[in-house]
Design a protein around this motif. Structure first.
Motif, PDB file in Angstrom:
ATOM      1  N   VAL A  93      38.231  24.748  37.928  1.00  0.00           N
ATOM      2  CA  VAL A  93      38.260  25.427  39.225  1.00  0.00           C
ATOM      3  C   VAL A  93      39.690  25.421  39.777  1.00  0.00           C
ATOM      4  N   VAL A  94      40.369  24.297  39.657  1.00  0.00           N
ATOM      5  CA  VAL A  94      41.765  24.227  40.104  1.00  0.00           C
ATOM      6  C   VAL A  94      42.629  25.195  39.289  1.00  0.00           C
ATOM      7  N   LEU A  95      42.424  25.227  37.977  1.00  0.00           N
ATOM      8  CA  LEU A  95      43.207  26.144  37.137  1.00  0.00           C
ATOM      9  C   LEU A  95      42.906  27.602  37.478  1.00  0.00           C
ATOM     10  N   THR A  96      41.665  27.897  37.815  1.00  0.00           N
ATOM     11  CA  THR A  96      41.308  29.259  38.213  1.00  0.00           C
ATOM     12  C   THR A  96      42.028  29.642  39.503  1.00  0.00           C
ATOM     13  N   VAL A  97      42.024  28.749  40.460  1.00  0.00           N
ATOM     14  CA  VAL A  97      42.729  29.023  41.722  1.00  0.00           C
ATOM     15  C   VAL A  97      44.220  29.218  41.457  1.00  0.00           C
ATOM     16  N   LEU A  98      44.790  28.370  40.619  1.00  0.00           N
ATOM     17  CA  LEU A  98      46.215  28.516  40.291  1.00  0.00           C
ATOM     18  C   LEU A  98      46.497  29.828  39.562  1.00  0.00           C
ATOM     19  N   SER A  99      45.531  30.308  38.777  1.00  0.00           N
ATOM     20  CA  SER A  99      45.729  31.560  38.047  1.00  0.00           C
ATOM     21  C   SER A  99      45.793  32.767  38.987  1.00  0.00           C
ATOM     22  N   LEU A 100      45.326  32.597  40.210  1.00  0.00           N
ATOM     23  CA  LEU A 100      45.385  33.690  41.183  1.00  0.00           C
ATOM     24  C   LEU A 100      46.765  33.839  41.814  1.00  0.00           C
ATOM     25  N   VAL A 101      47.566  32.801  41.765  1.00  0.00           N
ATOM     26  CA  VAL A 101      48.883  32.828  42.416  1.00  0.00           C
ATOM     27  C   VAL A 101      49.770  33.944  41.865  1.00  0.00           C
ATOM     28  N   LEU A 115      42.066  43.672  41.950  1.00  0.00           N
ATOM     29  CA  LEU A 115      41.394  43.858  40.671  1.00  0.00           C
ATOM     30  C   LEU A 115      41.777  42.756  39.685  1.00  0.00           C
ATOM     31  N   LEU A 116      43.040  42.400  39.643  1.00  0.00           N
ATOM     32  CA  LEU A 116      43.493  41.317  38.768  1.00  0.00           C
ATOM     33  C   LEU A 116      42.801  40.005  39.135  1.00  0.00           C
ATOM     34  N   MET A 117      42.738  39.717  40.420  1.00  0.00           N
ATOM     35  CA  MET A 117      42.080  38.486  40.865  1.00  0.00           C
ATOM     36  C   MET A 117      40.591  38.511  40.542  1.00  0.00           C
ATOM     37  N   LEU A 118      39.967  39.664  40.700  1.00  0.00           N
ATOM     38  CA  LEU A 118      38.548  39.792  40.379  1.00  0.00           C
ATOM     39  C   LEU A 118      38.288  39.494  38.905  1.00  0.00           C
ATOM     40  N   THR A 119      39.163  39.950  38.034  1.00  0.00           N
ATOM     41  CA  THR A 119      38.948  39.672  36.608  1.00  0.00           C
ATOM     42  C   THR A 119      39.032  38.177  36.304  1.00  0.00           C
ATOM     43  N   HIS A 120      39.919  37.484  36.982  1.00  0.00           N
ATOM     44  CA  HIS A 120      40.011  36.027  36.796  1.00  0.00           C
ATOM     45  C   HIS A 120      38.713  35.353  37.237  1.00  0.00           C
ATOM     46  N   LEU A 121      38.203  35.777  38.376  1.00  0.00           N
ATOM     47  CA  LEU A 121      36.985  35.171  38.904  1.00  0.00           C
ATOM     48  C   LEU A 121      35.771  35.496  38.045  1.00  0.00           C
ATOM     49  N   VAL A 122      35.705  36.724  37.535  1.00  0.00           N
ATOM     50  CA  VAL A 122      34.599  37.107  36.648  1.00  0.00           C
ATOM     51  C   VAL A 122      34.594  36.224  35.405  1.00  0.00           C
TER      52      VAL A 122
END
Length: 137
Positions: A93-101, A115-122
């Motif tokens: 979860v922490v890595l996912t949040v960091l991937s949004l930066v 859209l980029l952030m949505l793909t990370h969350l999906v």
């Protein structure tokens, strides 16, 4: 007569089952992120970042690479962590949040960033629970 007490922790799966589940989840997440990117592009959202287009297949490839990296993390945690499932979920979860930066600061339009952030969350919603279910609590 003597009895022996087994003090080893019971695990919910073997490493092989963890890896198989992780690979299936990675493939599903890759397909899902490509579908989201294609749908967004079809809806008129640009896939250009910094003036260069991101191919739809690029979403799938990067999703697979990072999802499989998560499977390696899960395998290591299953071996060395006291509470592998909890540690895996917290870590990913922490890595996912960091991937949004990078998506927030990238040179792209607001819709592209979303859209980029949505793909990370999906990808995270598909991979994290599937792999976590295979880890001991």
């Amino acid at each position: 007569m003597t009895t022996t007490v087994n003090t080893t922790r019971a695990t919910t799966s073997t490493i092989g089952a963890l890896v198989r589940t992780g690979v299936v989840a990675a493939v599903a997440a890759s397909a899902a992120t490509m579908a989201v990117a294609a749908a967004g592009h079809a809806a008129g959202i640009s896939l250009e970042v910094g003036g260069a287009p991101i191919p739809v297949t690029g979403f799938g490839v990067l999703t697979a690479v990072f999802s499989l990296t998560g499977v390696v993390i899960a395998a290591l945690l299953s071996r060395f962590a006291r509470r592998p499932r909890r540690t895996f979920v917290r870590t990913t979860v922490v890595l996912t949040v960091l991937s949004l930066v990078p998506d927030v600061i990238v040179d792209a339009g607001t819709a592209t960033k979303a859209l980029l952030m949505l793909t990370h969350l999906v990808a995270a919603v598909i991979v994290i629970p599937a792999v976590a279910r295979r880890l001991a609590a």
